[in-house]
Design an enzyme around this catalytic site. Structure first.
Site, mmCIF file in Angstrom:
data_model
loop_
_atom_site.group_PDB
_atom_site.id
_atom_site.type_symbol
_atom_site.label_atom_id
_atom_site.label_comp_id
_atom_site.label_asym_id
_atom_site.label_seq_id
_atom_site.Cartn_x
_atom_site.Cartn_y
_atom_site.Cartn_z
ATOM 1 N N LYS A 181 28.486 -24.736 22.485
ATOM 2 C CA LYS A 181 29.762 -25.363 22.823
ATOM 3 C C LYS A 181 29.670 -25.933 24.232
ATOM 4 C CE LYS A 181 34.486 -24.688 24.084
ATOM 5 N NZ LYS A 181 35.490 -23.737 24.608
ATOM 6 N N ASN B 146 41.030 -17.534 23.016
ATOM 7 C CA ASN B 146 40.581 -16.327 23.702
ATOM 8 C C ASN B 146 41.764 -15.612 24.358
ATOM 9 O OD1 ASN B 146 37.919 -15.594 26.146
ATOM 10 N ND2 ASN B 146 39.345 -14.263 25.135
ATOM 11 N N ALA C 284 41.775 -24.278 22.835
ATOM 12 C CA ALA C 284 42.504 -23.975 24.067
ATOM 13 C C ALA C 284 43.986 -24.261 23.974
ATOM 14 C CB ALA C 284 41.932 -24.737 25.258
ATOM 15 N N GLY D 15 44.070 -21.408 28.575
ATOM 16 C CA GLY D 15 44.749 -20.213 29.048
ATOM 17 C C GLY D 15 46.230 -20.366 29.318
#
EC number: 2.8.1.10
Length: 333
Positions: A176, A285, A263, A237
Site C-alpha cells: 500500500k 484503523n 481513511a 483518523g
C-alpha cells in the site's frame, strides 16, 4: 571503530560481517532487513558483507505472508469476495494494526473484524532491547496477509525506500502506497504519489494506492498499473465519514481495478454508506483502535461491511418527492 545503527552512534571493537553484527545485537537475521549506507543488503549476503568504520545501517523488522486460500477464482453468490492482484479474499474489510494499547488487543480486534488483509508499517528494530515482542508474534502471517504501507512518508523517495526494505524483510510485493502532503491534513501529495507509483511498478511491486477523491487522478493511477485505487473518505483518523460520496461513486464507475475507501470512517454507519456506493472494500484503523471497546467495534465494522454490500447488491428503492403508501388506500373502512 564507530558506526551508526538506526540513527544512533555505536562503537564496535572490530570490523565484522552484517551476520555477525546481528548476532551481537541479539537479532534474528530471518526477521529483519538491513540497509547499509542506503543500499539494501540481500539476506543471502549477510555473511559476506562487511561492516566497517563510518558505516550507517538501518535495521527494520517486518514479516510478509498470505492467507492460505487467496487463489483467484469465481465469486459465488454465497462467497461475495473480491480479487486484487490475482488474489481472492472473502472479507472486504481491511484493518490497520496501529494505535491499539498492546499486541494482545490488536490480535483480538483483528479476529473479531474477520479481516484477512492487515496493513503494517515498517519500523526500526529496537536494538537496545531486541527481546521486545513483535507484531508477528501475535498476528500470524500464515493466517493474515500482511500489507506493508508507507505510513509517515512525505516524499516519493522515502516511500520507495521503505517498501524496498519491506520486500527484503518479508518477500511481499503487494503493498500500500501513501505519500502524505502535510502533518495537519495527511492528505495525499499526488505529484509525489505518481512519482512513487511509477518507480514501484517499474520495480515489480503490485501497488494499492491511497489517493484523493479525484476521478481523473484515480484513472491516471490505474492507467499507470496500480492494482487497486484507495480514495480517502475523509482525513486519516478524523472519523468524519464519507465527505464526497459522488466522487467516490464516479471513481468506482470508471475503474476496472478494485476501489476501496481508505481513511476517515468513524463508525459502522460510515462503513455501510461506503459499501452502498459499490466500492470493493473499506480500510480502517482508528475507528476500531480508538473506540471505547475496540473488540465490539471490530465486530460492528464486520457486520457493517456485510450489510452495506448486501444493500448495494439488492439495489435501493428510488427516491421520490412525495409519499407512496406501502398499503393500498382503496377499500379502507
Amino acid at each position: 571503530m564507530q558506526v551508526t545503527i538506526n540513527g544512533e552512534p555505536r562503537p564496535l571493537d572490530a570490523p565484522m560481517s552484517v551476520d555477525a553484527l546481528l548476532t551481537t545485537l541479539g537479532l534474528d537475521a530471518r526477521k529483519v532487513a538491513v540497509e547499509r549506507n542506503r543500499e539494501i543488503v540481500p539476506r543471502g549476503q549477510y555473511a559476506d558483507t562487511a561492516v566497517t568504520d563510518g558505516d550507517a545501517l538501518e535495521i527494520v523488522h517486518f514479516i510478509g505472508g498470505g492467507a492460505p486460500d487467496t487463489t483467484a477464482g469465481p465469486v459465488t453468490e454465497d462467497d461475495d469476495g473480491f480479487v486484487v492482484a490475482g488474489r481472492r479474499f472473502r472479507s472486504r474489510l481491511l484493518v490497520g494494526t496501529g494505535k491499539y494499547k498492546d499486541f494482545t488487543e490488536t490480535a483480538r480486534a483483528l479476529e473479531a473484524s474477520g479481516a484477512e488483509i492487515v496493513t503494517v508499517a515498517v519500523r526500526r528494530v529496537n536494538v537496545a532491547d531486541p527481546s521486545q515482542p513483535m507484531l508477528m508474534d501475535y498476528v500470524d502471517p500464515k493466517v493474515y496477509t500482511y500489507l506493508p504501507n508507507t505510513a509517515g512518508c512525505f516524499t516519493a523517495d522515502d516511500a520507495v525506500r521503505t517498501l524496498r526494505l519491506a520486500r527484503e524483510a518479508g518477500g511481499w510485493d503487494l503493498v500500500k502506497l501513501e505519500v502524505l502532503g502535510d502533518q495537519k491534513t495527511l492528505y495525499p501529495d499526488m505529484p509525489e504519489t505518481f512519482k512513487a507509483a511509477e518507480a514501484l511498478i517499474k520495480d515489480g511491486f503490485q501497488v494499492m494506492v491511497y489517493c484523493n477523491d479525484d476521478p481523473i487522478a484515480a484513472q491516471r493511477l490505474e492507467e499507470m498499473g496500480c492494482v487497486a485505487i484507495m480514495p480517502l473518505g475523509s482525513m486519516i483518523g478524523s472519523g468524519l465519514g464519507i465527505i464526497n460520496p459522488v466522487n467516490i461513486r464516479l471513481i468506482k464507475e470508471n475503474a476496472s481495478v478494485p476501489v476501496l475507501v481508505d481513511a476517515g470512517v468513524g463508525c459502522a454507519s460510515d462503513v455501510a454508506v461506503a459499501m452502498e456506493l459499490g466500492v470493493d472494500g473499506v480500510l480502517l484503523n482508528t475507528a476500531i483502535a480508538g473506540a471505547k471497546d475496540p473488540i465490539l467495534m471490530a465486530r460492528a465494522m464486520k457486520l457493517a461491511v456485510e450489510a452495506g454490500r448486501l444493500s448495494y447488491r439488492a439495489g435501493r428503492m428510488p427516491k421520490k418527492r412525495y409519499a407512496d403508501p406501502s398499503s393500498p388506500l382503496a377499500g379502507l373502512i
